[in-house]
Design a protein around this motif. Sequence first.
Motif, PDB file in Angstrom:
ATOM      1  N   UNK A 216       2.906  -8.009 -36.122  1.00 36.95           N
ATOM      2  CA  UNK A 216       4.193  -7.897 -35.442  1.00 36.95           C
ATOM      3  C   UNK A 216       4.057  -8.281 -33.974  1.00 36.95           C
ATOM      4  N   UNK A 217       2.996  -7.814 -33.316  1.00 36.86           N
ATOM      5  CA  UNK A 217       2.773  -8.178 -31.910  1.00 36.86           C
ATOM      6  C   UNK A 217       2.561  -9.682 -31.776  1.00 36.86           C
ATOM      7  N   UNK A 218       1.804 -10.264 -32.696  1.00 39.74           N
ATOM      8  CA  UNK A 218       1.588 -11.715 -32.668  1.00 39.74           C
ATOM      9  C   UNK A 218       2.917 -12.457 -32.767  1.00 39.74           C
ATOM     10  N   UNK A 219       3.796 -12.000 -33.674  1.00 39.88           N
ATOM     11  CA  UNK A 219       5.095 -12.654 -33.848  1.00 39.88           C
ATOM     12  C   UNK A 219       5.972 -12.473 -32.612  1.00 39.88           C
ATOM     13  N   UNK A 220       5.941 -11.281 -32.019  1.00 37.94           N
ATOM     14  CA  UNK A 220       6.725 -11.038 -30.800  1.00 37.94           C
ATOM     15  C   UNK A 220       6.256 -11.968 -29.686  1.00 37.94           C
ATOM     16  N   UNK A 221       4.944 -12.084 -29.505  1.00 37.36           N
ATOM     17  CA  UNK A 221       4.411 -12.957 -28.454  1.00 37.36           C
ATOM     18  C   UNK A 221       4.809 -14.407 -28.685  1.00 37.36           C
ATOM     19  N   UNK A 222       4.751 -14.853 -29.942  1.00 35.02           N
ATOM     20  CA  UNK A 222       5.095 -16.240 -30.276  1.00 35.02           C
ATOM     21  C   UNK A 222       6.550 -16.537 -29.967  1.00 35.02           C
ATOM     22  N   UNK A 223       7.449 -15.652 -30.404  1.00 37.11           N
ATOM     23  CA  UNK A 223       8.879 -15.895 -30.200  1.00 37.11           C
ATOM     24  C   UNK A 223       9.281 -15.679 -28.742  1.00 37.11           C
ATOM     25  N   UNK A 224       8.622 -14.747 -28.055  1.00 39.24           N
ATOM     26  CA  UNK A 224       8.907 -14.566 -26.635  1.00 39.24           C
ATOM     27  C   UNK A 224       8.517 -15.824 -25.855  1.00 39.24           C
ATOM     28  N   UNK A 225       7.354 -16.387 -26.169  1.00 41.69           N
ATOM     29  CA  UNK A 225       6.903 -17.607 -25.485  1.00 41.69           C
ATOM     30  C   UNK A 225       7.864 -18.758 -25.719  1.00 41.69           C
ATOM     31  N   UNK A 226       8.406 -18.848 -26.945  1.00 42.63           N
ATOM     32  CA  UNK A 226       9.357 -19.920 -27.251  1.00 42.63           C
ATOM     33  C   UNK A 226      10.631 -19.794 -26.419  1.00 42.63           C
ATOM     34  N   UNK A 227      10.931 -18.565 -25.966  1.00 44.28           N
ATOM     35  CA  UNK A 227      12.118 -18.337 -25.138  1.00 44.28           C
ATOM     36  C   UNK A 227      11.785 -18.319 -23.650  1.00 44.28           C
ATOM     37  N   UNK A 228      10.524 -18.643 -23.310  1.00 48.43           N
ATOM     38  CA  UNK A 228      10.122 -18.692 -21.914  1.00 48.43           C
ATOM     39  C   UNK A 228       9.714 -17.351 -21.334  1.00 48.43           C
ATOM     40  N   UNK A 229       9.350 -16.406 -22.201  1.00 43.14           N
ATOM     41  CA  UNK A 229       8.954 -15.076 -21.742  1.00 43.14           C
ATOM     42  C   UNK A 229       7.478 -14.812 -22.053  1.00 43.14           C
ATOM     43  N   UNK A 230       6.825 -14.085 -21.172  1.00 40.60           N
ATOM     44  CA  UNK A 230       5.490 -13.559 -21.439  1.00 40.60           C
ATOM     45  C   UNK A 230       5.644 -12.131 -21.945  1.00 40.60           C
ATOM     46  N   UNK A 231       4.555 -11.540 -22.465  1.00 38.80           N
ATOM     47  CA  UNK A 231       4.611 -10.136 -22.856  1.00 38.80           C
ATOM     48  C   UNK A 231       3.533  -9.344 -22.127  1.00 38.80           C
TER      49      UNK A 231
END
Length: 328
Positions: free
Chosen positions: A74-89
């Motif tokens: 889940x964390x991996x998926x959150x990081x991937x989709x956040x990066x696609x939106x221009x966000x870091x985690x």
Amino acid sequence: MADVAKLAGVSSQTVSRVANGQAGVVESTREQVLAAMRELGYRPNSAARSLRYGRFNTLGVILFGLSSTGNSRTVEAIATHAAAEGYAITLIPVGAPTQDNVLGAFTRMGELAVDGVIVIIEVHLLDAATPALPPGVHVVVVDSDAGERYPVVDTDQADGARQAVRHLLELGHPTVWHIAGPAESYSAERRAQAWRTVLEEAGREVPPVGRGDWSAESGYRAGLALPATCTAVFVANDQMALGVLRALTDQGRRVPADVSVVGFDDIADASSYLPPLTTVHQDFAEVGRRCVEALLKQISDGPGGPGTDLVPTHLVVRGSTASYPGPG
């Protein structure tokens, strides 16, 4: 910025618009400014932009450890989709699942300047039924029963378990044994309750519950405790199912000729088990996508209301299940 403007032959205001991704700049001019930035090694000051616009382009994630398959994927998926939106985690693991630790993690998140927080609470808090989160914070909760108080995204754990148990009953097995996850886990609780409900509704005997800690070793111990009368077992995750397969083999019991086994998660190695494991597929990538989407919507539109968004599951039938072999 003045140096970039001079090299590109534009105004400082145009450089500012390009640096901040704003519209209203001719594409050829934008490319000219970007080329000048590259040549001069210019980097926009993200801290200054954050102070000016009140956005940090960072999402916080609070969770109780990364050891479980669900949490890590889940964390991996959150990081991937956040990066696609221009966000870091920014990730903060919490040691013990207590209210004070959760609030302490939120305080640290505030100090680190994040735009919103995703809280992965896969276990009951030791000192509270559901977490009390700070007011006014953009937040999405994962794997919790807090849907009456906060926006929650979760896999449809109950429906996945129902599919697993019904599959085994449809194969003719008189009942289905269950090896559950830890008692404090929301996921384990939902899967176990759905297992019990399906058997009760079908008028079948409900065997005593075995229990493990999500590990293959705990599945092995629980598998050794299955009685000779067991012909079908639903295991709460694939790692424990691996241990069950080994335990049955060590006892001279064949899978699926003597005992059918179903897991939950559909981890990458499930199809390589011997035999390949019938299991419930969880779409962790979709859970991560929906978390990020829901949080960014709050950031842009304001706080979201409570409610639970369930991501569907589906059963993947492989070689570890077969028809009821008959008594004896």
